[in-house]
Design an enzyme around this catalytic site. Structure first.
Site, PDB file in Angstrom:
ATOM      1  N   ASP A  35     -38.165  -2.106  -5.157  1.00 26.22           N
ATOM      2  CA  ASP A  35     -36.983  -1.754  -3.016  1.00 26.22           C
ATOM      3  C   ASP A  35     -35.641  -1.393  -3.590  1.00 26.22           C
ATOM      4  OD1 ASP A  35     -39.742  -1.739  -1.235  1.00 26.22           O
ATOM      5  OD2 ASP A  35     -39.785  -4.532  -1.963  1.00 26.22           O
ATOM      6  N   MET A  37     -32.249  -0.922  -2.373  1.00 22.72           N
ATOM      7  CA  MET A  37     -31.860  -0.834  -1.402  1.00 22.72           C
ATOM      8  C   MET A  37     -29.781  -0.937  -2.168  1.00 22.72           C
ATOM      9  SD  MET A  37     -33.623  -4.535  -0.214  1.00 22.72           S
ATOM     10  CE  MET A  37     -35.601  -4.423   0.038  1.00 22.72           C
ATOM     11  N   HIS A  66     -39.388   3.140  -2.771  1.00 19.64           N
ATOM     12  CA  HIS A  66     -39.488   2.832  -1.693  1.00 19.64           C
ATOM     13  C   HIS A  66     -37.900   2.683  -1.915  1.00 19.64           C
ATOM     14  CE1 HIS A  66     -39.326  -0.426   2.160  1.00 19.64           C
ATOM     15  NE2 HIS A  66     -38.928   1.407   2.363  1.00 19.64           N
ATOM     16  N   MET A  68     -34.518   2.957   0.390  1.00 21.03           N
ATOM     17  CA  MET A  68     -33.937   2.086   1.287  1.00 21.03           C
ATOM     18  C   MET A  68     -32.073   2.214   1.691  1.00 21.03           C
ATOM     19  SD  MET A  68     -36.081  -1.408   1.992  1.00 21.03           S
ATOM     20  CE  MET A  68     -36.823  -1.512   0.601  1.00 21.03           C
ATOM     21  N   ASP A 175     -45.904  -1.716   4.323  1.00 18.19           N
ATOM     22  CA  ASP A 175     -45.013  -2.308   4.010  1.00 18.19           C
ATOM     23  C   ASP A 175     -44.542  -3.516   4.672  1.00 18.19           C
ATOM     24  OD1 ASP A 175     -43.187  -3.190   1.897  1.00 18.19           O
ATOM     25  OD2 ASP A 175     -42.242  -1.705   1.781  1.00 18.19           O
TER      26      ASP A 175
HETATM   27  C1  DX5 Z   1     -39.128  -4.522   2.654  1.00 21.30           C
HETATM   28  C2  DX5 Z   1     -39.594  -4.340   1.566  1.00 21.30           C
HETATM   29  C3  DX5 Z   1     -40.744  -4.752   1.123  1.00 21.30           C
HETATM   30  C4  DX5 Z   1     -41.341  -6.499   1.105  1.00 21.30           C
HETATM   31  C5  DX5 Z   1     -41.967  -6.582   1.659  1.00 21.30           C
HETATM   32  O1  DX5 Z   1     -37.672  -4.326   2.985  1.00 21.30           O
HETATM   33  O2  DX5 Z   1     -39.209  -2.952   1.835  1.00 21.30           O
HETATM   34  O3  DX5 Z   1     -41.742  -4.539   0.270  1.00 21.30           O
HETATM   35  O4  DX5 Z   1     -40.818  -6.458  -0.516  1.00 21.30           O
HETATM   36  O5  DX5 Z   1     -42.475  -8.145   1.424  1.00 21.30           O
HETATM   37  P1  DX5 Z   1     -43.489  -9.033   1.951  1.00 21.30           P
HETATM   38  O6  DX5 Z   1     -44.600  -8.579   1.641  1.00 21.30           O
HETATM   39  O7  DX5 Z   1     -42.641 -10.415   1.433  1.00 21.30           O
HETATM   40  O8  DX5 Z   1     -43.054  -8.990   3.681  1.00 21.30           O
HETATM   41 ZN    ZN Z   2     -40.659  -1.454  -0.085  1.00 25.82          ZN
END
Ligand code: DX5
Ligand code: ZN
Length: 232
Positions: A35, A37, A66, A68, A175
């Site tokens: 992830d 961010m 991913h 973001m 997700d």
């Molecule tokens: C949230 C992320 C997820 C996060 C999910 O913005 O994109 O990938 O790690 O975490 P859980 O499984 O704890 O909801």
């Molecule tokens: Zn994610």
């Protein structure tokens, strides 16, 4: 199409990512979900390409990155070089989505598009034929450990039928809030790549938690869906 488990290292101990990844892999992780961010698209800040490069050195399974972040086009090459096998961008963050998707593919990386909980499935209509996967956010992105938003189940079904309509066998990924309680629902709704963060890395034994989630997902896959039962 089988199911794949993609543990999200967001909930792991960042000082011991190698150990976390190894444990998840022993438990049967099919991908490692990373992830990224930027503190703008989402309120949180996480990791950039150098950390992905280090993860790539220790991971044995492909990396599912991913993004973001705002203006992901500025970084897709760096994440491809860092070792991403799959890379997804949010439709809400990209102005020229068709160009971005094809830029990711041109780097030899599978291209995914992501929709936030309040983003309509219709926003994917004109890109559905081009994508390698679609990621449906079942929480608002930014943090691990949030609760699954129930509407996501019908959204997963809608995305699956959109992809089927354009004859794209691309898998649907989910997700957010995926755990032993929700995993059956998302698999029945058509999700085939299952991201789980806190359900794995906040568990006392992440290896076992990965194994248990995968077993539950495979069991749900084997069980007839409500739709199938209705046609019998
Ligand atoms: C949230 C992320 C997820 C996060 C999910 O913005 O994109 O990938 O790690 O975490 P859980 O499984 O704890 O909801
Ligand atoms: Zn994610």
């Amino acid at each position: 199409m089988t199911v794949r488990i993609a543990p999200s290292i967001l909930s792991a101990d960042f000082a011991a990512l190698g150990d976390a990844i190894a444990a998840a892999e022993r438990g049967g992780a099919d991908l490692i979900h990373v992830d990224v961010m930027d503190g703008h698209f989402v309120p949180n800040l996480t990791i950039g390409p150098p950390v992905v490069t280090s993860i790539k050195r220790v991971a044995r399974v492909p990396l599912d990155v991913h993004l973001m972040i705002e203006e992901p086009d500025r970084y897709i090459e760096a994440f491809a070089e860092a070792g991403a096998a799959m890379m997804s961008v949010h439709v809400e963050a990209v102005r020229h989505l068709h160009r971005t998707v094809h830029a990711i593919k041109a780097l030899g990386v599978q291209a995914g598009v992501v929709v936030n909980p309040a983003t309509p499935v219709a926003s994917l209509e004109d890109i559905a034929a081009d994508v390698d996967y679609v990621l449906v956010m079942s929480v608002n992105p930014g943090f691990g450990g949030q609760s699954f938003i129930p509407h996501s189940a019908s959204k997963l079904r809608a995305v699956r039928s959109l992809l089927d309509r354009v004859a794209n066998p691309a898998p649907v990924e989910v997700d957010g809030g995926v755990d032993l309680r929700t995993i059956g629902t998302v698999v029945a709704a058509g999700a085939r790549i299952l991201v789980a963060g806190s359900a794995i890395f906040h568990a006392p034994d992440p290896e076992r938690a990965t194994r248990d989630l995968k077993a539950a997902a495979l069991a749900a896959l084997g069980a007839p869906s409500l739709d199938e039962l209705g046609t019998r």
